[in-house]
Design an enzyme around this catalytic site. Structure first.
Site, PDB file in Angstrom:
ATOM      1  CB  VAL A   1     -52.700   5.162  38.112  1.00 20.72           C
ATOM      2  CG1 VAL A   1     -53.925   4.543  37.459  1.00 20.72           C
ATOM      3  CG2 VAL A   1     -52.433   6.556  37.542  1.00 20.72           C
TER       4      VAL A   1
ATOM      5  CE  LYS B   1     -50.103   7.831  29.605  1.00 20.95           C
ATOM      6  NZ  LYS B   1     -49.953   8.596  30.806  1.00 20.95           N
TER       7      LYS B   1
ATOM      8  CD  GLU C   1     -62.209   5.642  28.401  1.00 21.78           C
ATOM      9  OE1 GLU C   1     -63.130   5.115  27.792  1.00 21.78           O
ATOM     10  OE2 GLU C   1     -61.655   6.689  28.013  1.00 21.78           O
TER      11      GLU C   1
ATOM     12  N   GLY D   1     -56.986  10.564  31.195  1.00 23.48           N
ATOM     13  CA  GLY D   1     -57.350  10.150  32.562  1.00 23.48           C
ATOM     14  C   GLY D   1     -58.790   9.734  32.730  1.00 23.48           C
TER      15      GLY D   1
ATOM     16  N   GLY E   1     -46.371  18.637  42.082  1.00 26.97           N
ATOM     17  CA  GLY E   1     -46.450  17.214  41.731  1.00 26.97           C
ATOM     18  C   GLY E   1     -47.081  16.949  40.369  1.00 26.97           C
TER      19      GLY E   1
ATOM     20  CD  GLU F   1     -43.051  11.737  35.426  1.00 24.38           C
ATOM     21  OE1 GLU F   1     -41.955  11.173  35.288  1.00 24.38           O
ATOM     22  OE2 GLU F   1     -44.099  11.361  34.908  1.00 24.38           O
TER      23      GLU F   1
ATOM     24  CE  LYS G   1     -52.078  11.216  28.065  1.00 30.81           C
ATOM     25  NZ  LYS G   1     -51.879  12.346  28.981  1.00 30.81           N
TER      26      LYS G   1
ATOM     27  N   GLY H   1     -54.150  12.044  37.825  1.00 31.51           N
ATOM     28  CA  GLY H   1     -54.487  11.977  39.253  1.00 31.51           C
ATOM     29  C   GLY H   1     -54.971  10.591  39.636  1.00 31.51           C
TER      30      GLY H   1
HETATM   31  N1  HSE Z   1     -48.463  13.235  32.637  1.00 31.09           N
HETATM   32  C1  HSE Z   1     -49.787  13.319  32.121  1.00 31.09           C
HETATM   33  C2  HSE Z   1     -50.271  14.748  32.150  1.00 31.09           C
HETATM   34  C3  HSE Z   1     -50.800  12.497  32.874  1.00 31.09           C
HETATM   35  O1  HSE Z   1     -49.574  15.649  32.614  1.00 31.09           O
HETATM   36  O2  HSE Z   1     -51.381  14.967  31.689  1.00 31.09           O
HETATM   37  C4  HSE Z   1     -50.779  11.056  32.524  1.00 31.09           C
HETATM   38  O3  HSE Z   1     -51.098  10.851  31.197  1.00 31.09           O
END
Ligand code: HSE
Length: 428
Positions: free
Chosen positions: A15, A106, A130, A135, A188, A191, A206, A303
């Site tokens: 990011v 977050k 934001e 995202g 990707g 993780e 979130k 992303g």
């Molecule tokens: N790891 C999160 C997702 C993205 O898979 O949506 C970042 O918040």
């Protein structure tokens, strides 16, 4: 007269890197459209290869956070480190020096926004986040500005791209959970240690942020009922489809006279619901307001560039607004004492059982549901699997409470008639 605004970026990961490139590549565009010259003054990251890869000029490479916060040419600090430890320490240092902070974090906002906002208010600077939720989808700005006219009564969100990718793969290809997870890791999305995403922690952070803003009351993340997708069986996705349902990991927030209900868990929704067509790594949030009725925001929840879009839009907002807007709720560590959180929430349910194939079993099973006060909408017996003695039963219930359902499941498992293989909540 054009305004000059200096920014620093802490952390050049996915990011941070996307943010750096966006700011550098769009500098002229922002000057033209916003009349503000946003200059990347400083970048802090230990990874020299990454600094080089992104072409950060030597004079912009900071040696320490102390150097960044002491620099009078820096007005806004962007935090893209992640996690709570170092990120929170650096953010606090920046706010204490009166620098506005823009963050994509977050976990830190969900756990610590009460502390950070207090420092920001004290130092008359802004705290913008934001990018912390969904995202590139401008959900925070929508909640803060776009739908303030409404009482928001309900929020249903697909707020995690990794789990949405995995569930889409399982649904479309019949893949099992482990196979779909491996594919998500290869691409990707997931993780190496996928716990944060697949066990629903990311969605929980979130939902705590979004429901606090939507319902104007602090919703601590510890109040969110959380279940992930690691136990989802593709068999249920397949059977659900026959019943007209699609399985999603939903973040659900409801606010009514009875109280506030916040939960993250795998959920069947009708396949005709707009959220059912949100596939792959896409995210969406579906809101219900008393004036606006239903609205849905859809887009990329992760992303480099989609998230940079949210970060940089916050930077532009901070750079072009002299008046600072904070949370529209009392941002304390816990909720006000008069806010009631509902843990025994109500839902319809899909239940899959494996039972003995004998006379009277159906009547006994439905009798247990009846005695537990649960009304059945549909009961279907499926074909026996090869080599299996017992037969699958699928039950769809009317709305009932969580405790009544737990009671019924325990009674069936203790009855000797068979066992409950899966229980999935259904959101109509
Ligand atoms: N790891 C999160 C997702 C993205 O898979 O949506 C970042 O918040």
């Amino acid at each position: 007269m054009k305004k000059r605004v200096g920014v620093a970026i802490l952390g050049l990961g996915v990011v941070g890197g996307g943010t750096y490139k966006t700011l550098v590549d769009h500098r002229e565009f922002y000057l033209k459209t916003q009349n503000v010259d946003i200059v990347v003054e400083s970048v802090l990251d230990k990874n020299t290869a990454r600094l080089k890869e992104l072409g950060v000029p030597d004079e912009c490479i900071a040696k320490s956070i102390a150097e960044v916060v002491a620099n009078p040419a820096i007005d806004i600090v962007i935090e893209t480190i992640g996690g709570v430890g170092v990120a929170k320490e650096f953010v606090m240092m920046a706010l204490k020096e009166g620098k506005s902070v823009v963050t994509a974090n977050k976990e830190m906002i969900s756990k610590c926004s009460h502390e950070l906002e207090r420092i920001a208010r004290r130092n008359a600077c802004g705290l913008y986040y934001e990018a912390s939720c969904v995202g590139g989808v401008p959900i925070i700005r929508t909640l803060l500005d776009g739908v303030q006219a409404n009482h928001i009564t309900e929020m249903l969100g697909i707020v995690n791209g990794t789990t949405n990718y995995i569930l889409t793969k399982m649904a479309q290809e019949g893949a099992d959970y482990q196979t779909a997870l491996k594919e998500a890791q290869r691409l990707g999305y997931a993780e190496f240690d996928p716990t944060n995403d697949v066990e629903g922690f990311d969605s929980t952070y979130k939902l705590s942020i979004l429901s606090s803003m939507a319902f104007h009351t602090k919703v601590p993340y510890t109040k969110v009922h959380r279940e992930g997708i690691s136990a989802v069986d593709s068999k249920d996705i397949e059977i659900g489809r026959e019943f007209g349902y699609t399985l999603k990991l939903l973040a659900i927030g409801k606010n009514s006279d009875k109280g506030v209900e916040v939960r993250v868990h795998p959920t069947f929704i009708p396949s005709s619901h707009p959220l059912a067509s949100v596939n792959d790594s896409f995210n969406a949030v579906y809101l219900r307001g008393d004036a606006v009725d239903d609205i849905m925001l859809y887009g990329r929840g992760a992303g480099a560039f989609p998230t940079a879009s949210a970060v940089v839009s916050d930077v532009i907002y901070a750079a072009t607004h002299s008046e600072i807007k904070y949370s529209t709720f009392k941002n304390t560590a816990t909720a006000d004492s008069d806010v009631k959180f509902i843990s025994d929430f109500e839902s319809a349910y899909y239940v899959r059982l494996l039972v003995d194939d004998k006379a009277g079993v159906l009547a006994k099973v439905s009798g247990i549901f009846g005695k537990c006060g649960i009304s059945i909408v549909k009961l279907t017996q499926k074909e026996k699997a090869a080599g299996e003695e017992r037969v699958p039963l699928i039950i769809i219930t009317h709305k009932t409470s969580e405790n009544k359902m737990k009671n019924a499941v325990a009674k069936i498992n203790a009855s000797g008639l068979g066992c409950v293989e899966s229980v999935i909540r259904v959101e109509a």
